[in-house]
Design an enzyme around this catalytic site. Sequence first.
Site, PDB file in Angstrom:
ATOM      1  N   GLU A  18       0.867  -1.261   0.067  1.00 54.43           N
ATOM      2  CA  GLU A  18      -0.009  -0.002   0.007  1.00 54.43           C
ATOM      3  C   GLU A  18       0.934   1.416  -0.139  1.00 54.43           C
ATOM      4  OE1 GLU A  18      -2.744   1.444  -0.158  1.00 54.43           O
ATOM      5  OE2 GLU A  18      -4.500   0.183   0.264  1.00 54.43           O
ATOM      6  N   ARG A 101      -7.446   0.479  13.423  1.00 54.89           N
ATOM      7  CA  ARG A 101      -6.046   0.813  13.053  1.00 54.89           C
ATOM      8  C   ARG A 101      -6.114   1.880  11.887  1.00 54.89           C
ATOM      9  NH1 ARG A 101      -4.957  -0.757   7.793  1.00 54.89           N
ATOM     10  NH2 ARG A 101      -5.860  -2.780   7.209  1.00 54.89           N
ATOM     11  N   ASN A 103      -5.606   3.257   8.033  1.00 61.89           N
ATOM     12  CA  ASN A 103      -5.514   2.904   6.819  1.00 61.89           C
ATOM     13  C   ASN A 103      -4.768   3.846   5.884  1.00 61.89           C
ATOM     14  OD1 ASN A 103      -5.716   0.524   5.111  1.00 61.89           O
ATOM     15  ND2 ASN A 103      -7.363   1.647   4.152  1.00 61.89           N
ATOM     16  N   GLU A 121      -9.414  -6.028  10.122  1.00 61.87           N
ATOM     17  CA  GLU A 121     -10.221  -6.834   9.340  1.00 61.87           C
ATOM     18  C   GLU A 121      -9.977  -8.376  10.026  1.00 61.87           C
ATOM     19  OE1 GLU A 121      -9.831  -5.356   4.841  1.00 61.87           O
ATOM     20  OE2 GLU A 121      -8.040  -5.768   5.826  1.00 61.87           O
ATOM     21  N   ASN A 154      -9.850   5.175   2.793  1.00 64.19           N
ATOM     22  CA  ASN A 154      -8.961   4.847   1.973  1.00 64.19           C
ATOM     23  C   ASN A 154      -8.318   6.081   0.884  1.00 64.19           C
ATOM     24  OD1 ASN A 154      -7.322   2.832   0.791  1.00 64.19           O
ATOM     25  ND2 ASN A 154      -9.030   1.456   1.127  1.00 64.19           N
ATOM     26  N   ASP A 204      -9.912   1.568  -3.894  1.00 66.45           N
ATOM     27  CA  ASP A 204      -8.961   1.615  -2.746  1.00 66.45           C
ATOM     28  C   ASP A 204      -8.129   2.906  -2.859  1.00 66.45           C
ATOM     29  OD1 ASP A 204      -6.884   0.752  -0.973  1.00 66.45           O
ATOM     30  OD2 ASP A 204      -6.964  -1.545  -1.609  1.00 66.45           O
TER      31      ASP A 204
END
Length: 299
Positions: A18, A101, A103, A121, A154, A204
């Site tokens: 990511e 958390r 992202n 998740e 996101n 995303d």
Amino acid sequence: MSSIKIECVLPENCQCGESPVWEEASNSLLFVDIPAKKVCRWDSLTKQVQRVTVDAPVSSVALHRSGDYVATIGTKFCALNWKEQSAVVLATVDNDKKNNRFNDGKVDPAGRYFAGTMAEETAPAVLERHQGALYSLFPDHHVKKYFDQVDISNGLDWSLDHKIFYYIDSLSYSVDAFDYDLQTGQISNRRSVYKLEKEEQIPDGMCIDAEGKLWVACYNGGRVIRLDPVTGKRLHTVKLPVDKTTSCCFGGKNYSEMYVTCARDGMDPEGLLRQPEAGGIFKITGLGVKGIAPYSYAG
């Protein structure tokens, strides 16, 4: 865009790659592997990778005006000292939500570090909903909370004139826009500028190009799409040889190349045989459009 070339430049096998960010000063691509708790730096000239391991899932990394980096680690905004391989906590959020958390995160044109949270998740994109929120860390280290009830905070970026903030909450299957005040960091007037189609799957990570168009990585969709946020139309689709595309950024010479991260989390052995490059870093050339340089945290 007829001469598009897609290549896996780094077979990193990220569980969940990511937050790609181009660092022009070192000709390097920064990115994270969230569950592996790693921040990585790939030198595009030597092809070498350096990795720093931290003590919690690391979901985004960004440039710092000092020449080092900032990162979101667990529910903490942190300053990252690359040479010493150490992280210093600047601020903590979601103290009342132990299962949360951070992202995705990105620095705005004024040097604030925007990032949002989500519940941890149980499987890719399976989680307790409405647990997240969107925050920004100001240069003086104070934190502003914009809103909560977020599913998976996101992709985010800002218009070229710095008047619009673009944002994705993945499970809304929408790319949203807000009016944005550069001076204060305030956002308002939320609206949707693009609703994803079924085959595009889950929106995303996101970045903007030098023409003001948005590029969105589609998780489980195996593609990045180019959108016009003014007309709400999809302009282009680039399909990759992996399904779990997670984020994208421009980099390379004159920001003429696109880098795409992806994941292999949740894939069975058969899926990995079919997509051996899952978790790698991809470079796309020949798009015919350039990006802009990332902003640096000013704190």
